[in-house]
Design a protein around this motif. Sequence first.
Motif, PDB file in Angstrom:
ATOM      1  N   ASN A  36      43.916  -7.760 -37.756  1.00 25.23           N
ATOM      2  CA  ASN A  36      44.469  -9.015 -38.466  1.00 25.23           C
ATOM      3  C   ASN A  36      44.874 -10.195 -37.367  1.00 25.23           C
ATOM      4  O   ASN A  36      44.849 -10.044 -36.237  1.00 25.23           O
ATOM      5  CB  ASN A  36      46.159  -8.464 -38.526  1.00 25.23           C
ATOM      6  CG  ASN A  36      46.238  -7.774 -39.796  1.00 25.23           C
ATOM      7  OD1 ASN A  36      45.265  -7.406 -40.506  1.00 25.23           O
ATOM      8  ND2 ASN A  36      47.474  -6.956 -39.845  1.00 25.23           N
ATOM      9  N   SER A  41      40.372 -13.567 -43.356  1.00 28.92           N
ATOM     10  CA  SER A  41      40.843 -14.087 -44.611  1.00 28.92           C
ATOM     11  C   SER A  41      40.368 -15.481 -44.614  1.00 28.92           C
ATOM     12  O   SER A  41      39.999 -16.096 -45.783  1.00 28.92           O
ATOM     13  CB  SER A  41      42.255 -13.695 -44.667  1.00 28.92           C
ATOM     14  OG  SER A  41      42.351 -12.683 -44.721  1.00 28.92           O
ATOM     15  N   HIS A  45      37.950 -16.989 -47.751  1.00 32.32           N
ATOM     16  CA  HIS A  45      38.510 -18.379 -48.451  1.00 32.32           C
ATOM     17  C   HIS A  45      37.491 -19.667 -48.625  1.00 32.32           C
ATOM     18  O   HIS A  45      37.284 -20.162 -49.337  1.00 32.32           O
ATOM     19  CB  HIS A  45      39.768 -18.615 -48.062  1.00 32.32           C
ATOM     20  CG  HIS A  45      40.966 -17.603 -48.442  1.00 32.32           C
ATOM     21  ND1 HIS A  45      42.149 -17.700 -47.613  1.00 32.32           N
ATOM     22  CD2 HIS A  45      41.058 -16.756 -49.288  1.00 32.32           C
ATOM     23  CE1 HIS A  45      42.947 -16.627 -48.269  1.00 32.32           C
ATOM     24  NE2 HIS A  45      42.207 -16.080 -49.305  1.00 32.32           N
ATOM     25  N   GLN A  81      41.954  -9.461 -52.864  1.00 32.76           N
ATOM     26  CA  GLN A  81      42.582  -8.049 -52.431  1.00 32.76           C
ATOM     27  C   GLN A  81      43.709  -8.022 -53.230  1.00 32.76           C
ATOM     28  O   GLN A  81      44.185  -6.752 -53.735  1.00 32.76           O
ATOM     29  CB  GLN A  81      42.984  -8.408 -50.813  1.00 32.76           C
ATOM     30  CG  GLN A  81      43.721  -7.044 -50.387  1.00 32.76           C
ATOM     31  CD  GLN A  81      44.184  -7.326 -48.947  1.00 32.76           C
ATOM     32  OE1 GLN A  81      43.500  -8.106 -48.240  1.00 32.76           O
ATOM     33  NE2 GLN A  81      45.031  -6.772 -48.478  1.00 32.76           N
ATOM     34  N   ASP A 157      37.032  -8.282 -51.440  1.00 30.45           N
ATOM     35  CA  ASP A 157      37.901  -8.424 -50.121  1.00 30.45           C
ATOM     36  C   ASP A 157      39.020  -6.971 -50.295  1.00 30.45           C
ATOM     37  O   ASP A 157      39.598  -6.931 -51.301  1.00 30.45           O
ATOM     38  CB  ASP A 157      38.763  -9.544 -50.287  1.00 30.45           C
ATOM     39  CG  ASP A 157      39.622  -9.566 -48.957  1.00 30.45           C
ATOM     40  OD1 ASP A 157      39.632  -8.852 -48.116  1.00 30.45           O
ATOM     41  OD2 ASP A 157      40.530 -10.458 -49.088  1.00 30.45           O
ATOM     42  N   THR A 188      34.733  -6.571 -47.360  1.00 28.12           N
ATOM     43  CA  THR A 188      35.845  -6.382 -46.338  1.00 28.12           C
ATOM     44  C   THR A 188      36.405  -5.001 -46.605  1.00 28.12           C
ATOM     45  O   THR A 188      36.753  -4.785 -47.763  1.00 28.12           O
ATOM     46  CB  THR A 188      36.520  -7.573 -46.007  1.00 28.12           C
ATOM     47  OG1 THR A 188      37.616  -7.478 -47.243  1.00 28.12           O
ATOM     48  CG2 THR A 188      35.892  -9.002 -46.265  1.00 28.12           C
TER      49      THR A 188
END
Length: 305
Positions: A36, A41, A45, A81, A157, A188
């Motif tokens: 994280n 992400s 994007h 996701q 994702d 991912t």
Amino acid sequence: MLNVNHIRKRFGQLQALEDVSFNIRKGTCYGLLGPNGAGKSTTIHSISGILAPDSGSILIDGTDLYSHTAACKRKMGVVPQEIALYEDLSAWNNLLFWGSLYDMSKQDTLKRAAILLDWVGLADRKNDLIAHYSGGMKRRINIAAALMHDPDLILMDEPTVGIDPQSRNHIYTMLQDLRKEGKTILYTTHYMQEAEELCDEIGIIDNGQVIASGTLEELRHQHPIEESLHVHFSESVTTLTDLPWTHQWEQDHKKLIISSRQTHKDLAAVIQFLDSRQISPEQIKFIPINLETIFLHLTGRTLRD
């Protein structure tokens, strides 16, 4: 098929992407992993056309994404996701809606929706509202929606997060089908075994940079790591001060980690050594060199930290 070249992205004082570069060959599956806050992400994007990088370039089949955005997006399917479906519409109508966004003819849209519903195993539930679907069923329709225009590049994702084993296995089969069709996939996941089994190559991102990239075998050679034996004791052990192996203690001397280049041979020696000192381990685990150990070695963090 996909070339990400030195992209950077800053949000105020936060440098989200420092210098991200990697390439995905046509017809292969590339796994992008990162803890994280690593920049994963933001990278996804940027590639999906949602968030333009401050510098660098992204090429889809040789075409610059942000110079020819519409043309590139037609070649790309994005499986986010979060479920991107309308709960108050049926699966059938959801697919028709997403197909309409790509200027598909009515005949092609109907044909493609029928093929995909059969492929994801939900043709018999096509008229049910998405609100009445299980999490795994929603995930499958989410994938189908991204494939309505038959894209060559597919961004997925974490498509198996939070679903039952049966749906997860069905999605694995779907992924293998896509690979057989020659589709290029950016994938991912936070399941290490998933990445090992499904991905031809793997990239590890941390602190806004791709710090390792290649096949699992290449990663093993690039970052030599010893296998290890994890020896667990029911009580603290403080009397072992003359261990002949590279080692470290954890959990207040209740866990001994021994590094080894010949684990199976050392295992017998460890047991003999402990027995000679009348110490009985509660459990001994063999930790092989796999994607998880490489990831921890490079980032120092688990995937969900």
